[in-house]
Scaffold this motif. Structure first.
Motif, PDB file in Angstrom:
ATOM      1  N   LEU A  88     -46.427  84.773 -60.665  1.00 19.31           N
ATOM      2  CA  LEU A  88     -45.385  84.720 -59.623  1.00 19.31           C
ATOM      3  C   LEU A  88     -44.023  84.484 -60.243  1.00 19.31           C
ATOM      4  O   LEU A  88     -43.858  83.599 -61.071  1.00 19.31           O
ATOM      5  CB  LEU A  88     -45.654  83.570 -58.656  1.00 19.31           C
ATOM      6  N   ARG A  89     -43.056  85.265 -59.803  1.00 18.56           N
ATOM      7  CA  ARG A  89     -41.671  85.043 -60.234  1.00 18.56           C
ATOM      8  C   ARG A  89     -40.900  84.297 -59.143  1.00 18.56           C
ATOM      9  O   ARG A  89     -39.881  83.690 -59.416  1.00 18.56           O
ATOM     10  CB  ARG A  89     -41.042  86.411 -60.532  1.00 18.56           C
ATOM     11  N   GLY A  90     -41.423  84.364 -57.888  1.00 18.78           N
ATOM     12  CA  GLY A  90     -40.702  83.718 -56.782  1.00 18.78           C
ATOM     13  C   GLY A  90     -41.642  83.032 -55.810  1.00 18.78           C
ATOM     14  O   GLY A  90     -42.794  83.443 -55.646  1.00 18.78           O
ATOM     15  N   LEU A  91     -41.161  81.953 -55.197  1.00 23.24           N
ATOM     16  CA  LEU A  91     -41.929  81.224 -54.183  1.00 23.24           C
ATOM     17  C   LEU A  91     -40.963  80.840 -53.066  1.00 23.24           C
ATOM     18  O   LEU A  91     -39.904  80.253 -53.336  1.00 23.24           O
ATOM     19  CB  LEU A  91     -42.523  79.953 -54.805  1.00 23.24           C
ATOM     20  N   VAL A  92     -41.313  81.211 -51.825  1.00 21.74           N
ATOM     21  CA  VAL A  92     -40.499  80.797 -50.672  1.00 21.74           C
ATOM     22  C   VAL A  92     -41.369  79.919 -49.781  1.00 21.74           C
ATOM     23  O   VAL A  92     -42.284  80.404 -49.124  1.00 21.74           O
ATOM     24  CB  VAL A  92     -39.963  82.016 -49.871  1.00 21.74           C
ATOM     25  N   ALA A 121     -47.783  70.518 -48.144  1.00 26.78           N
ATOM     26  CA  ALA A 121     -48.062  71.873 -48.652  1.00 26.78           C
ATOM     27  C   ALA A 121     -46.892  72.372 -49.508  1.00 26.78           C
ATOM     28  O   ALA A 121     -47.099  73.008 -50.552  1.00 26.78           O
ATOM     29  CB  ALA A 121     -48.312  72.829 -47.487  1.00 26.78           C
ATOM     30  N   LEU A 122     -45.677  72.051 -49.076  1.00 24.92           N
ATOM     31  CA  LEU A 122     -44.487  72.493 -49.836  1.00 24.92           C
ATOM     32  C   LEU A 122     -44.458  71.853 -51.227  1.00 24.92           C
ATOM     33  O   LEU A 122     -44.189  72.521 -52.229  1.00 24.92           O
ATOM     34  CB  LEU A 122     -43.241  72.145 -49.017  1.00 24.92           C
ATOM     35  N   VAL A 123     -44.782  70.558 -51.278  1.00 20.88           N
ATOM     36  CA  VAL A 123     -44.795  69.856 -52.577  1.00 20.88           C
ATOM     37  C   VAL A 123     -45.907  70.418 -53.460  1.00 20.88           C
ATOM     38  O   VAL A 123     -45.703  70.683 -54.653  1.00 20.88           O
ATOM     39  CB  VAL A 123     -44.971  68.332 -52.367  1.00 20.88           C
ATOM     40  N   GLU A 124     -47.085  70.625 -52.863  1.00 19.14           N
ATOM     41  CA  GLU A 124     -48.228  71.126 -53.650  1.00 19.14           C
ATOM     42  C   GLU A 124     -47.931  72.499 -54.234  1.00 19.14           C
ATOM     43  O   GLU A 124     -48.114  72.733 -55.434  1.00 19.14           O
ATOM     44  CB  GLU A 124     -49.472  71.234 -52.751  1.00 19.14           C
ATOM     45  N   PHE A 129     -46.951  76.128 -58.761  1.00 22.65           N
ATOM     46  CA  PHE A 129     -46.323  77.333 -59.336  1.00 22.65           C
ATOM     47  C   PHE A 129     -45.173  76.996 -60.290  1.00 22.65           C
ATOM     48  O   PHE A 129     -44.857  77.789 -61.177  1.00 22.65           O
ATOM     49  CB  PHE A 129     -45.845  78.265 -58.218  1.00 22.65           C
ATOM     50  N   LEU A 130     -44.540  75.826 -60.107  1.00 26.20           N
ATOM     51  CA  LEU A 130     -43.411  75.473 -60.977  1.00 26.20           C
ATOM     52  C   LEU A 130     -43.837  75.378 -62.444  1.00 26.20           C
ATOM     53  O   LEU A 130     -43.112  75.822 -63.340  1.00 26.20           O
ATOM     54  CB  LEU A 130     -42.773  74.144 -60.511  1.00 26.20           C
ATOM     55  N   GLY A 131     -45.033  74.817 -62.668  1.00 25.39           N
ATOM     56  CA  GLY A 131     -45.523  74.672 -64.046  1.00 25.39           C
ATOM     57  C   GLY A 131     -45.541  76.022 -64.755  1.00 25.39           C
ATOM     58  O   GLY A 131     -45.054  76.148 -65.895  1.00 25.39           O
ATOM     59  N   LEU A 134     -42.001  77.348 -65.394  1.00 25.60           N
ATOM     60  CA  LEU A 134     -41.337  76.667 -66.516  1.00 25.60           C
ATOM     61  C   LEU A 134     -41.858  77.209 -67.845  1.00 25.60           C
ATOM     62  O   LEU A 134     -41.085  77.405 -68.791  1.00 25.60           O
ATOM     63  CB  LEU A 134     -41.546  75.155 -66.425  1.00 25.60           C
ATOM     64  N   SER A 135     -43.179  77.493 -67.912  1.00 23.76           N
ATOM     65  CA  SER A 135     -43.736  78.056 -69.149  1.00 23.76           C
ATOM     66  C   SER A 135     -43.139  79.432 -69.424  1.00 23.76           C
ATOM     67  O   SER A 135     -42.891  79.798 -70.564  1.00 23.76           O
ATOM     68  CB  SER A 135     -45.250  78.228 -69.064  1.00 23.76           C
ATOM     69  N   GLU A 136     -42.916  80.205 -68.329  1.00 21.77           N
ATOM     70  CA  GLU A 136     -42.360  81.564 -68.475  1.00 21.77           C
ATOM     71  C   GLU A 136     -40.844  81.532 -68.686  1.00 21.77           C
ATOM     72  O   GLU A 136     -40.222  82.551 -68.944  1.00 21.77           O
ATOM     73  CB  GLU A 136     -42.647  82.376 -67.201  1.00 21.77           C
ATOM     74  N   LYS A 137     -40.259  80.346 -68.469  1.00 17.24           N
ATOM     75  CA  LYS A 137     -38.795  80.152 -68.549  1.00 17.24           C
ATOM     76  C   LYS A 137     -38.033  81.020 -67.559  1.00 17.24           C
ATOM     77  O   LYS A 137     -36.889  81.419 -67.812  1.00 17.24           O
ATOM     78  CB  LYS A 137     -38.286  80.398 -69.980  1.00 17.24           C
ATOM     79  N   GLN A 138     -38.680  81.356 -66.452  1.00 14.21           N
ATOM     80  CA  GLN A 138     -37.982  82.063 -65.378  1.00 14.21           C
ATOM     81  C   GLN A 138     -38.721  81.869 -64.055  1.00 14.21           C
ATOM     82  O   GLN A 138     -39.932  81.666 -64.041  1.00 14.21           O
ATOM     83  CB  GLN A 138     -37.826  83.551 -65.667  1.00 14.21           C
ATOM     84  N   GLY A 139     -37.966  81.909 -62.977  1.00 12.11           N
ATOM     85  CA  GLY A 139     -38.587  81.759 -61.671  1.00 12.11           C
ATOM     86  C   GLY A 139     -37.565  81.368 -60.623  1.00 12.11           C
ATOM     87  O   GLY A 139     -36.425  81.011 -60.941  1.00 12.11           O
TER      88      GLY A 139
END
Ligand code: NAP
Length: 278
Positions: A88-92, A121-124, A129-131, A134-139
């Protein structure tokens, strides 16, 4: 757009994608060339929208039916994305709900459901997906809060408190992710012409002359993404209201909010009474 490029397009996951603001985000992201994972409880409206976007915009879509108030549902959504080998590159985080009325009169399970969807659910989903981002250095993470986050709201006490959480949480993440390649944005719509008000028992927002359309909220968001700000308040009237109320002494603000909410409750009661008489 040509569907032959759809395999190289970035993927975005949108919760509450089937109607209202989430649907407008889904249509806009597809139009901008993103493949979409659509999430909501009812599968059929998601399928209809997904088929339309695949035909009209040539994007790939995946639909997932999930009740995000259920414990473990966010993890299942994350695992399903992983199973399909999608990065995933994006999360809404858009799905949200509320209920109108005195806190003491609302059934406790309903209040907890609002917290489960708007906050847990928003925090989870953000954490899961943030992890990877961050590994991909984009998002890109867009969290949908509300202009209700800027003051307590009697008769919508839990809803406003969840949105205060979303804004505080998202702005903190904005600071934590600075310089990582991940862009975090907190979006505060004001009244918006969706079915949200009717479902929450707050009245019909579609007939409010000051309400924005979902497309206007999405447009404000995309404009804000070109800048570096942590939060965007959609609509000039909402921006001015927040600007003014931030300057008021807190007790005055509480007094005015109470007055406004009691007036709103009384006039919506009168309106529904008039409808019943017809
Ligand atoms: P809406 O028209 O009621 O749409 C809500 C979406 O979320 C639908 O796709 C719904 O689909 C999905 N959803 C609801 N409960 C869910 C659950 N338990 N699990 C998964 N998906 C669920 O609402 P909206 O007006 O577009 O609101 C979107 C966001 O904007 C919310 O966070 C809301 O708080 C915020 N907001 C709205 C307004 C406004 O005036 N409309 C103002 C400020 C902020 P299913 O029913 O099929 O699940």
């Amino acid at each position: 757009m040509n569907s032959s490029h759809s395999s190289t397009r970035p993927w975005v996951l949108i919760t509450g994608a089937s109607r209202g603001i989430g649907e407008a985000f889904t249509r806009r992201f597809a139009h901008e060339g993103w493949n979409i994972v659509l999430v909501a409880r009812l599968i059929e409206p998601l399928r209809t929208l997904a088929r339309h976007l695949e035909t009209e915009e040539g994007v790939k879509t995946i639909v997932m039916a999930a009740d995000l108030t259920e414990h473990g549902a966010s993890e299942q959504v994350y695992q399903e994305v992983k199973r399909r080998e999608i990065t995933l590159r994006g999360l809404v985080n858009n799905a949200g709900c509320g209920v109108d009325g005195l806190f003491a009169r609302a059934p406790l399970p309903r209040s907890l459901e609002i917290i489960d969807l708007n906050v847990r659910a928003l925090v989870e989903l953000t954490r899961l997906f943030l992890g990877d981002m961050l590994s991909e250095k984009q998002g890109l993470i867009i969290n949908i809060s509300s202009s209700a986050c800027f003051q307590p709201l009697p008769f919508n006490a839990v809803y406003a408190a969840t949105k205060a959480f979303v804004t505080s949480f998202t702005e903190a993440l904005w600071l934590e992710t600075k310089g990582t390649g991940v862009r975090v944005l907190n979006v505060c719509p004001g009244l918006t012409k969706t079915d949200f008000g009717i479902r929450a028992g707050m009245g019909d927002f579609k007939s409010d002359p000051f309400a924005e359309t979902p497309e206007q909220v999405v447009e404000s968001t995309f404009r804000a993404l070109k800048k570096t700000q942590p939060t965007v308040i959609s609509g000039w009237n909402n921006r001015w209201r927040v600007r003014i109320q931030c300057r008021l002494p807190h007790r005055w603000l509480l007094f005015l909010v109470d007055l406004y909410q009691r007036f709103r409750k009384r006039s919506s009661k009168r309106e529904s009474g008039a409808k019943n008489e017809v």
